[in-house]
Design an enzyme around this catalytic site. Structure first.
Site, PDB file in Angstrom:
ATOM      1  N   ALA A  25      22.019 -35.285 -39.133  1.00 33.42           N
ATOM      2  CA  ALA A  25      23.104 -35.660 -38.779  1.00 33.42           C
ATOM      3  C   ALA A  25      23.678 -37.271 -39.003  1.00 33.42           C
ATOM      4  O   ALA A  25      22.710 -37.984 -38.604  1.00 33.42           O
ATOM      5  CB  ALA A  25      23.328 -35.259 -37.397  1.00 33.42           C
ATOM      6  N   VAL A  48      20.426 -38.919 -30.917  1.00 38.39           N
ATOM      7  CA  VAL A  48      19.344 -38.735 -30.262  1.00 38.39           C
ATOM      8  C   VAL A  48      18.588 -39.791 -29.820  1.00 38.39           C
ATOM      9  O   VAL A  48      17.959 -39.690 -28.500  1.00 38.39           O
ATOM     10  CB  VAL A  48      18.485 -37.732 -30.946  1.00 38.39           C
ATOM     11  CG1 VAL A  48      17.728 -38.504 -32.134  1.00 38.39           C
ATOM     12  CG2 VAL A  48      17.465 -37.202 -30.150  1.00 38.39           C
ATOM     13  N   ALA A  67      21.047 -42.467 -40.068  1.00 37.43           N
ATOM     14  CA  ALA A  67      21.251 -41.036 -39.281  1.00 37.43           C
ATOM     15  C   ALA A  67      21.319 -41.206 -37.862  1.00 37.43           C
ATOM     16  O   ALA A  67      21.076 -42.185 -37.421  1.00 37.43           O
ATOM     17  CB  ALA A  67      19.676 -40.342 -39.427  1.00 37.43           C
ATOM     18  N   ASP A  68      21.863 -40.332 -37.203  1.00 36.55           N
ATOM     19  CA  ASP A  68      22.004 -40.142 -35.929  1.00 36.55           C
ATOM     20  C   ASP A  68      21.158 -39.236 -35.298  1.00 36.55           C
ATOM     21  O   ASP A  68      21.038 -39.150 -33.950  1.00 36.55           O
ATOM     22  CB  ASP A  68      23.429 -39.753 -35.361  1.00 36.55           C
ATOM     23  CG  ASP A  68      24.401 -40.799 -35.695  1.00 36.55           C
ATOM     24  OD1 ASP A  68      24.553 -41.744 -34.591  1.00 36.55           O
ATOM     25  OD2 ASP A  68      24.959 -41.287 -36.738  1.00 36.55           O
ATOM     26  N   ARG A  69      20.303 -38.087 -36.048  1.00 38.29           N
ATOM     27  CA  ARG A  69      19.508 -37.355 -35.477  1.00 38.29           C
ATOM     28  C   ARG A  69      18.887 -36.764 -36.833  1.00 38.29           C
ATOM     29  O   ARG A  69      19.854 -36.162 -37.613  1.00 38.29           O
ATOM     30  CB  ARG A  69      20.259 -36.255 -34.839  1.00 38.29           C
ATOM     31  CG  ARG A  69      19.312 -35.374 -34.071  1.00 38.29           C
ATOM     32  CD  ARG A  69      20.121 -34.330 -33.255  1.00 38.29           C
ATOM     33  NE  ARG A  69      20.786 -34.866 -31.993  1.00 38.29           N
ATOM     34  CZ  ARG A  69      20.246 -34.785 -30.858  1.00 38.29           C
ATOM     35  NH1 ARG A  69      19.531 -33.841 -30.330  1.00 38.29           N
ATOM     36  NH2 ARG A  69      21.009 -35.115 -29.866  1.00 38.29           N
TER      37      ARG A  69
END
Length: 374
Positions: A269, A112, A259-261
């Site tokens: 995620a 995100v 974290a990526d989101r």
């Protein structure tokens, strides 16, 4: 609950020579030269590739030559920035900018940060075109880099305060387990989870790191192990399937991941294998933390079921170090990420502090008010 600790120690993580650099900038006389480390070649080769335009940025991100949510966002912004030099004048229009942003967002749908920073760029350039648009894009790009460095040190500081409040099994420091790569190679500064680990080392609070190899792309063995060795940090590299055994064998005090989101309810995620690690940590009573820049929060998405999970090429699993490890037509399921449910997570560490899931609601309200200009 949210806690924050203002960074007052000017010596904290100030020795930049101790970290590998993902990005180099030469301001030059007529235009800057911005290069990014090709992470597919590590650890065997250290080669930097110049970000020449939007096409270069798209290619670097799609081909996984750069990865890590914060770094991906920076490469995207600098791709647009460099386009203002090679495609200046009448060709660099607001329509061109909109098209470039759409292309870049499509490269990695799960992370995100990429979306958030490009939306900020749109807001910053609202109503502009021509030379004013070009100047605004350039100013925004370099300001983002400066702001990230400042925010990142604060994130790492908050992480050190969070971990140092935990009991530890050995007097000489904490043993931390981590997955994937979340250090300076994933950002333009010290990193997220690995940045916190670097902060613990800086404060002489670190005993050892247990680093998962992170199959099938091996970001842990290729990248994180390289960063840990560069910093002189005591560590052990393990296969992903060894995590449960290793937690007890090495007296792990806590798990820290990136974290990526992170969505509104706290579902997270991150690199595939994180969910497994969270379940193991919960079962063994080990605190499990997510370290992330504020940009990684996605308060518009309510829970993890709505997160788009990117699937990678089948051959990433069929091959290892260029060698085939199964029948060439073996059917493959290769998600790049998984979703860890909020109830498995002890807390979230960002530049705005330490947050439990209750604290995330405070952040969400604050983010809503910021968006409304309140």
């Amino acid at each position: 609950m949210s806690l924050n600790w203002p960074l007052t120690d000017t010596t904290f993580l100030q020795n930049e020579s101790k970290r590998l650099s993902s990005l180099t900038i030469d301001t030059g006389t007529t235009k800057p030269s911005i290069k990014v480390l090709d992470q597919l070649l590590l650890p065997a080769q250290k080669k930097y590739i110049e970000i020449k335009n939007v096409d270069t940025a798209v290619s670097l991100i799609k081909n996984m030559q750069v990865r890590g949510a914060p770094l991906i966002a920076s490469v995207a912004v600098f791709g647009i920035c460099m386009e203002t030099f090679v495609n200046a004048g009448a060709n660099f229009t607001k329509d061109f900018l909109l098209s470039a942003i759409a292309r870049l967002i499509e490269t990695r749908p799960t992370a995100v940060n990429l979306h958030n920073v490009l939306q900020r760029l749109l807001k910053e350039t609202d109503g502009l075109d021509g030379i004013p648009l070009i100047e605004a894009v350039r100013n925004f790009s370099f300001k983002e880099l400066i702001d990230e460095a400042k925010d990142n040190r604060q994130l790492c500081w908050n992480g050190v305060q969070t971990i140092s409040a935990l009991p530890r099994k050995h007097a000489d420091g904490y043993t931390i387990m981590t997955i994937c790569n979340t250090g300076s190679l994933a950002t333009t500064s010290w990193g997220t989870a690995l940045g916190v680990i670097s902060g613990l080392q800086d404060r002489k609070l670190l005993r050892r790191v247990i680093c998962l190899e992170t199959r099938p792309y091996n970001q842990g063995s290729r990248l994180t192990a390289t960063e840990l060795a560069h910093q002189g940090i005591e560590f052990r590299l393990i296969c992903d399937s060894m995590a449960a055994f290793a937690i007890n064998a090495f007296d792990v005090d806590a798990v820290i991941v990136g974290a990526d989101r992170v969505v509104a309810n706290g579902d997270t995620a991150n690199k595939i294998g994180t969910y497994n690690l969270a379940i193991v940590a919960k079962h063994l009573g080990i605190p499990f933390f997510v370290a992330l820049p504020y940009d990684t929060f996605d308060f518009k998405t309510q829970d993890g079921n709505a997160i788009v999970i990117e699937e990678r090429k089948d051959d990433e699993m069929r091959y290892f170090n260029g060698g085939l490890i199964c029948e060439p037509n073996t059917p493959v399921f290769n998600p790049a990420f998984d979703v860890t449910k909020a109830e498995l997570i002890t807390g979230y560490i960002s530049e705005r502090g330490f947050h439990t899931t209750v604290g995330l609601e405070e952040l969400r309200v604050h983010a809503t008010n910021e968006a409304r200009g309140q």
